[in-house]
Design an enzyme around this catalytic site. Sequence first.
Site, mmCIF file in Angstrom:
data_model
loop_
_atom_site.group_PDB
_atom_site.id
_atom_site.type_symbol
_atom_site.label_atom_id
_atom_site.label_comp_id
_atom_site.label_asym_id
_atom_site.label_seq_id
_atom_site.Cartn_x
_atom_site.Cartn_y
_atom_site.Cartn_z
ATOM 1 N N TRP C 107 0.859 -1.170 0.000
ATOM 2 C CA TRP C 107 0.000 0.000 0.000
ATOM 3 C C TRP C 107 0.898 1.222 0.000
ATOM 4 O O TRP C 107 2.099 1.101 0.228
ATOM 5 C CB TRP C 107 -0.983 -0.020 1.172
ATOM 6 N N ASP C 126 5.512 -4.986 3.331
ATOM 7 C CA ASP C 126 5.607 -5.885 4.467
ATOM 8 C C ASP C 126 6.743 -6.886 4.256
ATOM 9 O O ASP C 126 7.022 -7.299 3.126
ATOM 10 C CB ASP C 126 4.295 -6.653 4.658
#
Lengths: 383, 383, 182, 182
Positions: C107, C126
């Site tokens: 994101w 991540d």
Amino acid sequence: MRTLFLRFPRQARRGLLAILTFLLSLHAAGSVAAELEPELGSVETMETPGAHWFMTIGFMGGGNIFDADSGEMKGRVRVSDYTSAVSLDRDRGMIYVPATFYSRGTYGERTDLLVFNDVENLDAVAEVEVPKKLAVVFHRAVINPIGERFIGLYNMTPAMSVSIVDVENRNFVGEISTAGCGFIYPLPGRRFMQICGDGTVQVIDLNEDGEESARRRSRAFFDIDEDPVFDLALAKKDGWVLVSFEGKVFEVTVDGRNIDVSRPWSLVTEEQAAEGWRVGGDQPFTYNDETRQLFALMHQGGPDTHEDPGTEVWAFNVDTQRRGYRFELEEPSGVIEVSRDADPLLYVGSGFPASVQVRRANTGRLLHVIPETGLTAGHIQAF
Amino acid sequence: MRTLFLRFPRQARRGLLAILTFLLSLHAAGSVAAELEPELGSVETMETPGAHWFMTIGFMGGGNIFDADSGEMKGRVRVSDYTSAVSLDRDRGMIYVPATFYSRGTYGERTDLLVFNDVENLDAVAEVEVPKKLAVVFHRAVINPIGERFIGLYNMTPAMSVSIVDVENRNFVGEISTAGCGFIYPLPGRRFMQICGDGTVQVIDLNEDGEESARRRSRAFFDIDEDPVFDLALAKKDGWVLVSFEGKVFEVTVDGRNIDVSRPWSLVTEEQAAEGWRVGGDQPFTYNDETRQLFALMHQGGPDTHEDPGTEVWAFNVDTQRRGYRFELEEPSGVIEVSRDADPLLYVGSGFPASVQVRRANTGRLLHVIPETGLTAGHIQAF
Amino acid sequence: MNMLNKLHAVLWSGLDGRITRGTRTLAKRVSRRGFVSRLGTLLVGTGALPLLPVVRDAAAATGIPEMGDPQSCDYWRYCAFGGNLCSCCGGTHTSCPPGTELSPVTWVGTCRNPADGKHYLISYNDCCGKEPCGRCYCHRTEGDKPIYYPSKSNNILWCFGTDSHAYHCTVALVLSETDSPG
Amino acid sequence: MNMLNKLHAVLWSGLDGRITRGTRTLAKRVSRRGFVSRLGTLLVGTGALPLLPVVRDAAAATGIPEMGDPQSCDYWRYCAFGGNLCSCCGGTHTSCPPGTELSPVTWVGTCRNPADGKHYLISYNDCCGKEPCGRCYCHRTEGDKPIYYPSKSNNILWCFGTDSHAYHCTVALVLSETDSPG
């Protein structure tokens, strides 16, 4: 060394006594006046969850089921690390749990399942393998029933889709692509609603085989950049209530092929908005359709504070579109839930370790606090 | 809806840029002045742990590795829910992790393994399946090297045994029954010690194939009912130091076929004992053989308080059998560990969430506190 | 003082005075709507604060001017961050800890760099395949959108396209300069 | 006041006055040498205290006189208990919660029944196959021995002979009367 293990075959009282005699003969710590029938352990069963039962799910304590009336824990349904909600099927006496497991805990081979747990024994009795796409978002609407026979499971890979499982025949039916729209908000019939990033909602119908038979969109009624609706929708009989970051309330009603979106009203007056009051939290509002009451966690903050916990609870009537009571919380809370019955209880979670306040929803009066509902408040799912 | 996913093949810079251009062309939020080379992420490697490194293992944070000098976390080795210690092999650049997994998290098919993690990448590179008997006791001595080539794993079903794994050939060698005696305390050569419930220690030798070649017991030197030794032993060059619940210190020295147990001395004077001072904690004492210093967590309490946390740290010299410094802890601690080198650091864990105090072992002086080492203090394993 | 601040104060009071700075980030709840925290990242907020008074070198590969501490949730790149800072977990603000895998799907946020006053598009990748690191939890919601709009939502575990979707921590990469906060 | 007491006081202060009784058991550390707690049972000590002022019926199947609250760590049968009280988890002090399995292998303690002044041999059976219940953590070490003497050690997960050795909670069964504390 004196070994002193008790080995008794399950429920085999005779075996136990034989071993026990042996054991006691070994027990050097004192002579024994053994007239007593030794107690045998047993395993409880669970009744069908009542209207005032809820489950907590979050960090630890995931799947713990409570009776809010008595304050007692009733049992725990097994969940995976990635489970964020379950679906209770009172008719079939089942709790359906979406679950993802790795063969080595955090790595290795992945298996995605819908696990069928019978309510009475809170134990897995069946599982249906589904595509390895289950969404890892901590959200109530990743699983919901669609009609009498199907369960929808929300996928994100990050492409968005819905897996359909037939709980009658216990098989995977298929996957429906839902690009741009998320979650499963069931509607009467074999039908569910989704919220879409373009400011619309989408309604998808299934045929009796669980395959998509129709799909349509509402008009665009919100702007993702200006004031998006929260991804948490509130169930009403013929549709869903949506709330925007700025506190606007929309009622979406689905009638046949028609998707009606009401003119919004606001949870906050202009004066309150000027004071910075807004909705926020992880599970920031809840709704009881019997009493038409909406409860919101409110705090004072600026834009982008839609996840900040509430310092107060405000209760509204969605028919009069006016606020009833408000009360201040001792500690900020990000989690609120209300039971679905006509004499509702309100649940407010907070703390670390977490506890849940049980309140009379009509008045906000605190009835009691259930301690140790989880390590963090997580989410509360009313049954 | 505008989708805005970044998908770039790992390390494929060109792919990233192509997608990025696409992405930026879609990014409606503002025109873009993109002259910049976009950053590419990378993955670190880890050096071989130094003498002042340690690992915390406990509830959460299990397997987090820290450098006590810098206070920085260096990485995390994967452990299972049931792992309570690991074994670092600096020569082979491996960390061996005993692990138990169920196919469904807490149920389903069980698999017990010794997992080989390479130090450089902290990633599993091999695994050896072992009997499904790994002990579920939270203890440092469930795994230890035996000689240059073997790893011993402590089993409990509750029958006690030791599984032997050959880390050179990466295979399971066999299982040795050790009824009445627990743990693996390695000795020079292919030999390890165990503590037995009858008040003795047992020494088992392996042959070059990893099979048992000899076994013998010491004299009985403690009474399990009167004053048992803790199950935590402290490594010295040719044996182990044991401490009893009442604070008696025994040195066990193994020389050839001879197991010598020294006459005990006491950590507490008669006066201190009268004041109720005693050792206690989850990891209640530790020892550095280079400086011959023993450190104990001390509290005031009655019998059966051997697991109560310490309110003070007392430092002893085992040659002079006298106490050096003592200091009071701000918060009680149940976990103490010392590095194994000649310039040792002392680690004291406490708190919820947990932190680790790093102290100069010679003086007890606090150097710094490493925060967030785990949720509870758990155990500290010096490397 | 909210509950977490109180908790923090109780837990660490007196241990080390330096550990008190940064507590304001504690007001940010344990989130990704609780999921990261659920999996163990609840070592709330303020994170593993630097033990030594060194200014960490956050010089970007991009050569843009930098200031601030990448082990602090206040660091400018973290304006839409949600999770554990990899810089506290054996990685840096741009590199994953050993043995984890950088997610290729992310994101994004738009953050203002205080060193040059410009806005940059930041990718939050991540690092996946291990349990949560559990340190330096940081949750900021500037520009955060609901989950049905994934590219701007930090309430999703973004371990897609990796061997395992277990969440460990998150890095913050500068993708490009951008004219306005998006 | 130790750390856990402080924590407790902060967390629950003012919420419900009745929740303060029993805090002294908090001084007992999270244990089975941390293992049960490691697996999630760290909702420390005092446990899920009764919400209603009812005296729970702890009448034993054995017909021995009983007094005390089986949801309290102070209850007499728990003198060598280690773990979560099943009575707070959907079971009772003698029955496992739904869907768990009673371990046939146990450790034992000898506890004095305050209702008749006699000593009883108590079997502590773990209920297995689910994650820790996480409520009413209770750790008492009367007569507790080191792990190498397993039958008297509560630092072992006693889920032997069950389908899964995941620990959920523990019950306390009266086996027999015994003359002296063993």
